[in-house]
Design an enzyme around this catalytic site. Structure first.
Site, PDB file in Angstrom:
ATOM      1  N   GLU A  75       0.830  -1.210   0.000  1.00 44.02           N
ATOM      2  CA  GLU A  75       0.000   0.000   0.000  1.00 44.02           C
ATOM      3  C   GLU A  75       0.864   1.261   0.000  1.00 44.02           C
ATOM      4  OE1 GLU A  75      -0.271  -2.680   1.896  1.00 44.02           O
ATOM      5  OE2 GLU A  75      -2.296  -2.955   2.679  1.00 44.02           O
ATOM      6  N   CYS A 112      -2.158  -2.567   7.088  1.00 41.01           N
ATOM      7  CA  CYS A 112      -1.629  -2.555   8.463  1.00 41.01           C
ATOM      8  C   CYS A 112      -1.744  -1.147   9.052  1.00 41.01           C
ATOM      9  CB  CYS A 112      -0.176  -3.024   8.474  1.00 41.01           C
ATOM     10  SG  CYS A 112       0.978  -1.769   7.902  1.00 41.01           S
TER      11      CYS A 112
HETATM   12  N1  THU Z   1       2.159  -6.338   4.140  1.00 42.47           N
HETATM   13  C1  THU Z   1       1.702  -5.487   3.191  1.00 42.47           C
HETATM   14  O1  THU Z   1       2.285  -5.327   2.113  1.00 42.47           O
HETATM   15  N2  THU Z   1       0.555  -4.792   3.466  1.00 42.47           N
HETATM   16  C2  THU Z   1      -0.146  -4.911   4.626  1.00 42.47           C
HETATM   17  O2  THU Z   1      -1.028  -4.113   4.879  1.00 42.47           O
HETATM   18  C3  THU Z   1       0.156  -6.011   5.549  1.00 42.47           C
HETATM   19  C4  THU Z   1       1.530  -6.548   5.429  1.00 42.47           C
HETATM   20  C5  THU Z   1       3.397  -7.068   3.857  1.00 42.47           C
HETATM   21  C6  THU Z   1       4.576  -6.641   4.707  1.00 42.47           C
HETATM   22  C7  THU Z   1       5.428  -7.868   4.665  1.00 42.47           C
HETATM   23  O3  THU Z   1       6.216  -7.841   3.472  1.00 42.47           O
HETATM   24  C8  THU Z   1       4.430  -9.008   4.546  1.00 42.47           C
HETATM   25  O4  THU Z   1       3.215  -8.439   4.113  1.00 42.47           O
HETATM   26  C9  THU Z   1       4.197  -9.754   5.859  1.00 42.47           C
HETATM   27  O5  THU Z   1       3.873  -8.871   6.880  1.00 42.47           O
END
Ligand code: THU
Length: 160
Positions: A75, A112
């Site tokens: 994101e 997140c």
């Molecule tokens: N991740 C995202 O790209 N977006 C989110 O909103 C949640 C987590 C990624 C970060 C990391 O590379 C992987 O997912 C595991 O946390």
């Protein structure tokens, strides 16, 4: 003492076909970029597709790093790219999709906390809500009409 309650709501679509055509297209783009994610450590790939009010679509996938905190979520990769390329455009919609390599992701995967705060900055800056759709690999697609549903009581520049 009194208590307050804050209402937050989401629309739930059972599959992509239930969403508007424009969203189906964005979801396809988000899946394509998700498949190109660099996620060797978590093996959890995320793709984001952003539609701007100038019609442009900006994509991002998560980019991990051996020094774990140096990586970045899909994101934020996408939204910072949008802000860099088109600083005057408004963000209409963000579509997020996530898929683990080791099992099938059936839950809708929301941005997140750090991504919510980052998206909040753009929503406040443009003074217009950003629609956020999020989903797993299969299963329900959740839609929030505004970042505010995901981050009530958000901290923003008006508080500085
Ligand atoms: N991740 C995202 O790209 N977006 C989110 O909103 C949640 C987590 C990624 C970060 C990391 O590379 C992987 O997912 C595991 O946390």
């Amino acid at each position: 003492m009194k208590k307050i309650s804050i209402n937050t709501e989401f629309s739930v679509f059972e599959n992509a076909q239930e969403t508007p055509q424009e969203i189906q297209t964005l979801l396809k783009e988000a899946i394509a970029i998700r498949n190109k994610a660099y996620a060797p450590y978590s093996k959890f790939k995320v793709g984001a597709a952003i539609l701007l009010d100038n019609g442009k679509v900006v994509l991002g996938s998560n980019q991990e790093n051996a020094a774990y905190p140096s990586g970045l979520c899909a994101e934020r990769v996408a939204i910072f790219q949008a802000g860099s390329l088109y600083p005057d455009a408004k963000i209409k919609t963000i579509v997020v999709t996530a898929a683990a390599e080791l099992n099938t992701t059936t839950n809708p995967i929301p941005p997140c906390g750090a991504c919510r705060q980052s998206i909040a900055e753009y929503e406040i800056r443009q003074d217009a809500p950003i629609e956020i759709y999020f989903t797993g690999e299969i299963g329900d697609i959740y839609k929030s009409d505004s970042l505010k549903n995901l981050l009530p009581l958000l901290f923003n520049k008006n508080m500085l």
